[in-house]
Design an enzyme around this catalytic site. Structure first.
Site, PDB file in Angstrom:
ATOM      1  N   ASP A  30      -6.154   0.979   0.072  1.00  0.00           N
ATOM      2  CA  ASP A  30      -4.941   0.801   0.881  1.00  0.00           C
ATOM      3  C   ASP A  30      -5.103   1.371   2.285  1.00  0.00           C
ATOM      4  O   ASP A  30      -4.417   0.961   3.212  1.00  0.00           O
ATOM      5  CB  ASP A  30      -3.715   1.415   0.189  1.00  0.00           C
ATOM      6  CG  ASP A  30      -3.815   2.923   0.007  1.00  0.00           C
ATOM      7  OD1 ASP A  30      -4.938   3.476   0.081  1.00  0.00           O
ATOM      8  OD2 ASP A  30      -2.772   3.569  -0.236  1.00  0.00           O
ATOM      9  N   ASN A  31      -5.996   2.352   2.437  1.00  0.00           N
ATOM     10  CA  ASN A  31      -6.273   2.945   3.750  1.00  0.00           C
ATOM     11  C   ASN A  31      -7.573   3.734   3.627  1.00  0.00           C
ATOM     12  O   ASN A  31      -8.177   3.785   2.547  1.00  0.00           O
ATOM     13  CB  ASN A  31      -5.126   3.851   4.225  1.00  0.00           C
ATOM     14  CG  ASN A  31      -4.578   4.774   3.162  1.00  0.00           C
ATOM     15  OD1 ASN A  31      -3.440   4.638   2.708  1.00  0.00           O
ATOM     16  ND2 ASN A  31      -5.394   5.734   2.742  1.00  0.00           N
ATOM     17  N   HIS A  64       6.094   2.336  -4.142  1.00  0.00           N
ATOM     18  CA  HIS A  64       6.192   2.990  -2.832  1.00  0.00           C
ATOM     19  C   HIS A  64       6.722   2.077  -1.728  1.00  0.00           C
ATOM     20  O   HIS A  64       6.332   2.186  -0.560  1.00  0.00           O
ATOM     21  CB  HIS A  64       4.824   3.563  -2.422  1.00  0.00           C
ATOM     22  CG  HIS A  64       4.948   4.761  -1.521  1.00  0.00           C
ATOM     23  ND1 HIS A  64       3.882   5.334  -0.876  1.00  0.00           N
ATOM     24  CD2 HIS A  64       6.045   5.489  -1.148  1.00  0.00           C
ATOM     25  CE1 HIS A  64       4.277   6.360  -0.158  1.00  0.00           C
ATOM     26  NE2 HIS A  64       5.601   6.480  -0.306  1.00  0.00           N
ATOM     27  N   ASP A  72      -6.111   3.858  -4.085  1.00  0.00           N
ATOM     28  CA  ASP A  72      -5.284   4.664  -3.192  1.00  0.00           C
ATOM     29  C   ASP A  72      -6.142   5.752  -2.544  1.00  0.00           C
ATOM     30  O   ASP A  72      -6.692   6.611  -3.232  1.00  0.00           O
ATOM     31  CB  ASP A  72      -4.146   5.308  -3.986  1.00  0.00           C
ATOM     32  CG  ASP A  72      -2.985   5.757  -3.114  1.00  0.00           C
ATOM     33  OD1 ASP A  72      -3.209   6.000  -1.913  1.00  0.00           O
ATOM     34  OD2 ASP A  72      -1.868   5.874  -3.625  1.00  0.00           O
ATOM     35  N   ASP A  73      -6.290   5.696  -1.228  1.00  0.00           N
ATOM     36  CA  ASP A  73      -7.035   6.707  -0.457  1.00  0.00           C
ATOM     37  C   ASP A  73      -8.540   6.681  -0.722  1.00  0.00           C
ATOM     38  O   ASP A  73      -9.222   7.701  -0.560  1.00  0.00           O
ATOM     39  CB  ASP A  73      -6.507   8.124  -0.726  1.00  0.00           C
ATOM     40  CG  ASP A  73      -5.174   8.395  -0.049  1.00  0.00           C
ATOM     41  OD1 ASP A  73      -4.599   7.447   0.525  1.00  0.00           O
ATOM     42  OD2 ASP A  73      -4.701   9.541  -0.099  1.00  0.00           O
ATOM     43  N   CYS A  76      -0.286   4.449   3.411  1.00  0.00           N
ATOM     44  CA  CYS A  76       0.082   3.751   2.189  1.00  0.00           C
ATOM     45  C   CYS A  76       1.180   2.687   2.313  1.00  0.00           C
ATOM     46  O   CYS A  76       0.930   1.510   2.123  1.00  0.00           O
ATOM     47  CB  CYS A  76       0.489   4.797   1.155  1.00  0.00           C
ATOM     48  SG  CYS A  76       1.059   4.092  -0.371  1.00  0.00           S
TER      49      CYS A  76
END
Length: 465
Positions: free
Chosen positions: A274-275, A124, A30-31, A68
């Protein structure tokens, strides 16, 4: 008697077929930024990820969504966000919405092939209605949280991210579970993933989706993980780097569990962010331009690799790959009847990965978002890539500059080859950054149309429009 024998033969063939299907473990960070792994940046220690990536195919032209929820929806459906209603920002805690229930998700497809399916970590994708919950969308088990961010120890929503929503959010299945209070989430999720692997009935294939909390804000990690980065002056970057190491350790523990149970030889492992990285929270996308939640390359071009049976080792791929491609690609690897898979935006890239064939993807939609986002300053905006060309219409978002790591001085010229051994462009021109480059300055002010040649200009410095 003959009918009974035929039945037994058919059943035996089914069992053999199930056993021959590979386990699939998909690990999503994540991130995590483009410059937050050791094969792009030797100042970051990710030996487990590095070794896994080198044992398979590192995807250097891998694209994700800029934030996300859209990425997770695309990963599980094989559809662009414009086709799932998720093209604008993330799902907020109190929103009475979720990922449409008429969409078939990857674990539901895999259930048709007899897979045991598990989700560990972040969901999410909606929880206002029970039908949106992961255990209603194809997962046999779930341990994790429904929202987008929370405290790594207390597992409640951090007030600094949303002062109006600070409730506890940690679930076992569909029930609140407080026995993990005060235990660091990277350790909790790693232990659960190991447990699933060690207890797995190997007569059927396994699908494990580990949606890690790491390395999303808030910046929290046990102190021992920060010690190797004591030399980093920036506090956020120092803690963030420790969080990356904790994530890498978790991946190493999961790999060890696969090796000790003899499942590693029949397990496909995919790793992806994810990004892009969130610069204000310690992430780094150098030498790419931009940030999480922007349509610049720094927000949408993410680190990824795939390894396992059928995947040749030691290869770096510059073939175009999009996060929507994982549904058809992994189903193809699992032996799914691809004739039954219709209407997806994702393309089957299993032969591209396995045999090094030319990618079937020659174009890609970054996103189309008709709404303005005050949080990132972007939109209305849309972007598409065709071949080496990227076209952006509208405001791609802020920050829109090139942020170097701590080890790069504002006055020294740094070539990509000095930072890592992978040339991220498909051409031979070196990439550079210096203090003379405009960080989203007058050259780009108020422009509404951008055209870049990403082969010769992967850092988006030369607007051809």
């Amino acid at each position: 008697m003959i009918l009974k024998l035929l039945y037994l033969v058919q059943f035996s063939e089914l069992v053999i077929g199930l056993r021959s299907a590979p386990n699939i473990i998909f690990i999503m960070a994540d991130d995590l930024g483009f410059n937050d792994v050791s094969w792009h940046n030797p100042d970051i220690s990710t030996p487990n990820l590095h070794n896994l990536g080198r044992s398979g195919v590192i995807l250097e032209q891998n694209y994700v969504q800029p934030i996300c929820t859209p990425s997770r929806a695309t990963l599980l459906t094989g559809l662009y966000p414009i086709h799932t209603g998720r093209q604008h920002r993330v799902l907020l805690n109190e929103e009475p919405r979720g990922l449409f229930t008429n969409l078939t998700l990857l674990p539901q497809y895999l259930k048709e092939l007899g897979y045991s399916t598990h989700l560990v970590g972040k969901w999410h994708l909606g929880f206002c209605n029970e039908d949106y919950l992961p255990t209603r969308r194809g997962f046999d088990s779930f341990l994790g949280y429904y929202n987008g961010a929370e405290d790594y120890y207390k597992h409640n929503l951090p007030a600094q991210l949303n002062p109006h929503s600070i409730g506890y959010d940690f679930r076992e299945g569909e029930k609140i579970d407080k026995k993990y209070s005060d235990k660091y989430s990277a350790h909790v999720f790693s232990e659960r993933a190991e447990q699933i692997i060690r207890n797995h009935n190997t007569s059927v294939p396994l699908f494990l989706y580990l949606a890690a909390q790491s390395v999303h804000a808030p910046l929290q990690v046990p102190q021992e993980y920060e010690i190797p980065y004591a030399h980093i002056k920036n506090r956020a970057r120092r803690t963030f780097s420790g969080m990356v190491s904790a994530l890498d350790e978790a991946v190493g523990n999961i790999t060890k569990a696969l090796e000790q149970t003899g499942q590693i030889k029949n397990t496909i492992i995919v790793f992806s962010t994810d990004n892009g990285g969130q610069i204000k929270n310690g992430g780094n996308n150098f030498p790419l331009r931009g940030n999480k939640n922007t349509l610049w390359e720094g927000g949408t071009r993410g680190v990824a690799f795939i390894t396992g049976p059928g995947v040749p080792g030691g290869r770096i791929s510059n073939q175009l790959f999009h996060i929507s491609d994982w549904v058809p690609t992994l189903l193809s690897a699992a032996g799914y009847d691809m004739g039954n898979l219709v209407g997806l935006d994702g393309l089957d890239q299993w032969k591209t990965i396995k045999n090094g064939e030319q990618s079937p993807r020659i174009e890609m939609l970054y996103n189309i978002d008709p709404y303005h986002d005050p949080g990132s300053g972007s939109g209305p905006v849309g972007a598409i890539r065709v071949g080496e060309y990227k076209l952006i219409k509208g405001n791609p978002g802020k920050p829109d500059g090139w942020v170097p790591p701590d080890s790069v001085s504002n006055t020294e010229l740094v070539h990509l080859e000095d930072i890592n051994n992978i040339n991220i462009s498909s051409g031979n021109q070196p990439l550079s950054w210096s203090s003379e480059d405009e960080l989203g300055g007058e050259e780009y002010k108020d422009k509404e149309l951008f055209l870049f040649n990403l082969d010769s200009d992967p850092t988006e410095k030369i607007n051809l429009r």
